[in-house]
Enzyme design. Structure first.
Site, PDB file in Angstrom:
ATOM      1  N   TYR A  56       0.882  -1.319  -0.076  1.00  0.00           N
ATOM      2  CA  TYR A  56       0.222  -0.140  -0.047  1.00  0.00           C
ATOM      3  C   TYR A  56       0.958   1.177  -0.052  1.00  0.00           C
ATOM      4  O   TYR A  56       1.668   1.345   0.841  1.00  0.00           O
ATOM      5  CB  TYR A  56      -0.843  -0.089   1.141  1.00  0.00           C
ATOM      6  CG  TYR A  56      -1.589   1.335   1.443  1.00  0.00           C
ATOM      7  CD1 TYR A  56      -2.729   1.661   0.436  1.00  0.00           C
ATOM      8  CD2 TYR A  56      -1.035   2.155   2.323  1.00  0.00           C
ATOM      9  CE1 TYR A  56      -3.516   2.923   0.537  1.00  0.00           C
ATOM     10  CE2 TYR A  56      -1.871   3.385   2.548  1.00  0.00           C
ATOM     11  CZ  TYR A  56      -2.810   3.814   1.619  1.00  0.00           C
ATOM     12  OH  TYR A  56      -3.395   5.049   1.540  1.00  0.00           O
ATOM     13  N   HIS A  86      -2.929  16.988  -2.639  1.00  0.00           N
ATOM     14  CA  HIS A  86      -3.415  17.113  -1.395  1.00  0.00           C
ATOM     15  C   HIS A  86      -3.227  18.530  -0.958  1.00  0.00           C
ATOM     16  O   HIS A  86      -3.406  18.901   0.110  1.00  0.00           O
ATOM     17  CB  HIS A  86      -2.731  15.924  -0.603  1.00  0.00           C
ATOM     18  CG  HIS A  86      -3.160  14.682  -0.671  1.00  0.00           C
ATOM     19  ND1 HIS A  86      -3.262  13.926  -1.838  1.00  0.00           N
ATOM     20  CD2 HIS A  86      -3.642  14.013   0.223  1.00  0.00           C
ATOM     21  CE1 HIS A  86      -3.658  12.893  -1.595  1.00  0.00           C
ATOM     22  NE2 HIS A  86      -3.908  12.739  -0.347  1.00  0.00           N
ATOM     23  N   ASN A 199       1.174  12.176   5.505  1.00  0.00           N
ATOM     24  CA  ASN A 199       0.267  11.413   6.635  1.00  0.00           C
ATOM     25  C   ASN A 199       0.772  11.883   7.860  1.00  0.00           C
ATOM     26  O   ASN A 199       2.183  11.283   8.312  1.00  0.00           O
ATOM     27  CB  ASN A 199       0.303   9.840   6.352  1.00  0.00           C
ATOM     28  CG  ASN A 199      -0.793   9.332   5.709  1.00  0.00           C
ATOM     29  OD1 ASN A 199      -1.544   8.627   6.098  1.00  0.00           O
ATOM     30  ND2 ASN A 199      -0.804   9.752   4.359  1.00  0.00           N
ATOM     31  N   TYR A 283     -15.882  32.105  46.380  1.00  0.00           N
ATOM     32  CA  TYR A 283     -15.300  31.053  45.776  1.00  0.00           C
ATOM     33  C   TYR A 283     -14.001  31.394  44.708  1.00  0.00           C
ATOM     34  O   TYR A 283     -13.022  30.864  44.691  1.00  0.00           O
ATOM     35  CB  TYR A 283     -16.307  30.343  44.718  1.00  0.00           C
ATOM     36  CG  TYR A 283     -17.087  29.424  45.578  1.00  0.00           C
ATOM     37  CD1 TYR A 283     -17.289  29.252  46.917  1.00  0.00           C
ATOM     38  CD2 TYR A 283     -18.049  28.759  44.917  1.00  0.00           C
ATOM     39  CE1 TYR A 283     -18.022  28.356  47.658  1.00  0.00           C
ATOM     40  CE2 TYR A 283     -19.005  27.833  45.433  1.00  0.00           C
ATOM     41  CZ  TYR A 283     -18.885  27.620  47.151  1.00  0.00           C
ATOM     42  OH  TYR A 283     -19.703  26.649  47.559  1.00  0.00           O
ATOM     43  N   ARG A 286     -11.322  31.962  47.591  1.00  0.00           N
ATOM     44  CA  ARG A 286     -11.270  30.747  48.284  1.00  0.00           C
ATOM     45  C   ARG A 286     -10.649  29.729  47.582  1.00  0.00           C
ATOM     46  O   ARG A 286      -9.905  28.653  48.066  1.00  0.00           O
ATOM     47  CB  ARG A 286     -12.134  30.442  49.146  1.00  0.00           C
ATOM     48  CG  ARG A 286     -12.166  29.684  50.311  1.00  0.00           C
ATOM     49  CD  ARG A 286     -13.374  29.305  51.104  1.00  0.00           C
ATOM     50  NE  ARG A 286     -14.740  29.981  50.769  1.00  0.00           N
ATOM     51  CZ  ARG A 286     -16.048  29.447  50.940  1.00  0.00           C
ATOM     52  NH1 ARG A 286     -16.017  28.167  51.187  1.00  0.00           N
ATOM     53  NH2 ARG A 286     -16.888  30.330  50.590  1.00  0.00           N
ATOM     54  N   PHE A 339      -1.847   7.594  12.233  1.00  0.00           N
ATOM     55  CA  PHE A 339      -2.134   8.974  11.691  1.00  0.00           C
ATOM     56  C   PHE A 339      -3.333   9.681  12.320  1.00  0.00           C
ATOM     57  O   PHE A 339      -3.755  10.767  12.149  1.00  0.00           O
ATOM     58  CB  PHE A 339      -2.354   9.273  10.026  1.00  0.00           C
ATOM     59  CG  PHE A 339      -3.100   8.144   9.502  1.00  0.00           C
ATOM     60  CD1 PHE A 339      -4.347   8.234   9.697  1.00  0.00           C
ATOM     61  CD2 PHE A 339      -2.553   6.963   8.785  1.00  0.00           C
ATOM     62  CE1 PHE A 339      -5.310   7.262   9.536  1.00  0.00           C
ATOM     63  CE2 PHE A 339      -3.509   6.348   8.316  1.00  0.00           C
ATOM     64  CZ  PHE A 339      -4.941   6.381   8.620  1.00  0.00           C
ATOM     65  N   GLU A 425     -12.321   6.653   4.709  1.00  0.00           N
ATOM     66  CA  GLU A 425     -12.150   7.333   5.924  1.00  0.00           C
ATOM     67  C   GLU A 425     -13.209   7.893   6.682  1.00  0.00           C
ATOM     68  O   GLU A 425     -13.560   9.249   6.528  1.00  0.00           O
ATOM     69  CB  GLU A 425     -11.097   8.742   5.557  1.00  0.00           C
ATOM     70  CG  GLU A 425      -9.774   8.446   5.020  1.00  0.00           C
ATOM     71  CD  GLU A 425      -8.916   9.308   4.221  1.00  0.00           C
ATOM     72  OE1 GLU A 425      -9.563  10.187   4.447  1.00  0.00           O
ATOM     73  OE2 GLU A 425      -8.031   9.057   3.647  1.00  0.00           O
TER      74      GLU A 425
END
Length: 513
Positions: A56, A86, A199, A283, A286, A339, A425
């Site tokens: 792959y 990309h 990636n 608060y 404190r 990834f 994906e």
């Protein structure tokens, strides 16, 4: 300057900060032992290509197109096509410091020896860092699934001599010109190198790391400013007693309580009302140890996540060498999902949530400083001649606006997912979205603290001739070095900006040292 030698195993977040600052020019080099590991990993890839074996992203396409076989000269063409296809980011670019952090983190991950890239590829990233070549990287376009594909593709685009870079003045110029000026030769990517470059989680990690480092300064600063407000409001340090916090021993809570005790020690203001009839404070005074301390513990968790990720192999597929001695190419190439940005996405969202609380309790202390019903005798809105002057009436409104904006930004991105890549994906992290909105939360929180700091300093001035503690006096002096006492109304926006910069530089937090 001593060079930083990266090996994929011991990069610190402080190293990232040093390299991210372009003016510091911390040199970066690939460690010799790591180079050996990289070469052995590369030999596995070369053997697969030479024997035309199915693997792959080495001899196939990627994502939904993983069933398409790639061979021969098409392999180099595939690398270029992957990078170009990309590099689809949009929106405002990342800051130069964030891009440089991303480059260092990517180079370090590749140097771990599980990515199958050539050492020359890592060397080129290092040379770009060393010679100030910063790729133009848009901030939007990542869903944090196969890592930060779009942002990292813009980095890879620069490595092959395409796209744009920033020059030393921050102007965008062609990468070809930037590399020529720096005397760097563009890369011709070989098998697997494109997918190894794009990636990864380094964009969200870079933004998150710099945000975390800033947040760690903010929580220290908040302890100092909170102590100033407590003193100015004639609060008690009884709630910070060590025995209370040993009874609930969260590490961050104990640290903040100890800080508050040291910060308030020796305050003449505190001594002036020690025998008053008030039993306990609100608060926001404190419970500073419980709130600030919880922020500290959350940031410590995020640091652990980021440090682990900074020294991880996060691309796909990963290469595992069988024999660490010869470079005979024996080994396995295994597809997985390192990834995926989920560990970072959760941490990034967590940081936004806890910083929103840090800003929220700061705004509540500010309200007590300015509200005449709550301010223990201080002038209304800390204004000299209240009525003619409005003092800090509107700064509290600004702080309230920022706190409310943080509440919106603190909604977690990581609970969302959207399917991409032809349903291959199908569950994504949205980590980059979490990182980008976190930056705004950090900025908002710093500005809220800046407003409280200015108000607390003003309140302490009103209590003269009584003096605060020596440590808080140092913090007060740091504030007064950039912001004068208000003796009448003035436009305060520049004061806030200067105080914010002073906080970011760690100068207020120095009162703890």
């Amino acid at each position: 300057m001593k060079a930083l030698h990266i090996n994929g195993s011991n990069l610190t977040l402080e190293d990232v900060r040093a390299v991210a600052e372009i003016h510091a020019r911390q040199p970066v080099l690939l460690d010799p032992d790591a180079r050996e590991a990289v070469d052995r990993s590369r030999a596995v890839v070369d053997r697969l290509v030479a024997n035309n074996l199915l693997s792959y992203a080495i001899t196939t396409g990627v994502g939904k197109l993983s069933d398409v076989r790639i061979a021969g000269e098409q392999i180099r063409e595939l690398q270029v096509n992957l990078v170009r296809s990309h590099a689809v980011g949009v929106g405002e670019p990342l800051a130069v410091s964030e891009i440089r952090a991303m480059m260092l983190l990517r180079a370090n991950s590749l140097s771990k020896g599980h990515s199958g890239v050539r050492a020359a590829t890592i060397d080129t990233i290092c040379e770009m860092l060393n010679r100030g070549v910063t790729p133009f990287v848009p901030s939007q376009g990542s869903v944090g699934a196969s890592g930060d594909l779009a942002p990292l593709a813009h980095l890879a685009l620069a490595l092959i001599g395409e796209g744009e870079c920033f020059d030393e003045r921050g102007a965008r110029i062609s990468t070809a010109e930037a590399l020529q000026r720096a005397q760097i030769t563009p890369l011709t990517l070989e098998a697997k190198e494109a997918v190894s470059l794009i990636n990864g989680t380094q964009a969200m990690l870079a933004v998150g790391t710099l945000s975390l480092l800033a947040a760690e300064i903010l929580v220290d600063t908040a302890d100092v400013i909170g102590a100033m407000s407590c003193d100015a409001l004639k609060g008690t340090d009884v709630a910070y007693d060590e025995r209370i916090h040993k009874a609930r021993p969260h590490a961050g809570q104990s640290t903040t309580a100890a800080n508050l005790r040291r910060l308030l020690e020796g305050s003449a203001i505190r001594e002036s009302h020690r025998d008053c009839g008030r039993v306990q404070d609100a608060y926001s005074l404190r419970c500073i140890p419980q709130v600030h301390g919880a922020v500290r513990d959350a940031l410590a968790y995020c640091r652990q996540v980021f440090e682990t990720e900074a020294n991880s192999a996060v691309d796909n597929p990963l290469v595992f060498v069988e024999d660490t001695k010869p470079k005979n190419g024996a080994g396995d190439v295994i597809s997985g999902g390192n990834f995926h940005g989920e560990p970072l996405a959760f941490a990034l969202d967590f940081m936004a949530i806890v910083l929103s609380a840090l800003a929220g309790i700061s705004e509540r202390r500010l309200e007590r400083l300015v509200n005449p019903a709550l301010s223990e005798g201080l002038p209304p809105f800390l204004a000299p001649g209240a009525g003619l002057n409005s003092g800090f009436m509107m700064p509290q409104v600004t702080a309230a606006a920022l706190v409310s904006e943080n509440k919106v930004l603190a909604h977690p991105a990581s609970v969302d997912s959207i399917t991409t890549s032809g349903n291959k994906e199908d569950y994504v992290s949205m980590g980059m979205t979490a990182a980008i909105k976190l930056k705004k939360v950090v900025e908002n929180t710093r500005n809220v603290l800046a407003i409280e700091a200015m108000a607390a300093a003003q309140a302490i001035d009103f209590l003269a001739p009584l003096k605060t503690s020596k440590r808080l006096h140092r913090a007060h002096a740091a504030l007064r070095s950039v912001c004068a006492t208000m003796d009448k109304d003035r436009a305060m926006y520049q004061d806030f900006a200067r105080i914010s910069d002073t906080i970011a530089a760690g100068k207020v937090a120095e009162a703890l040292r």
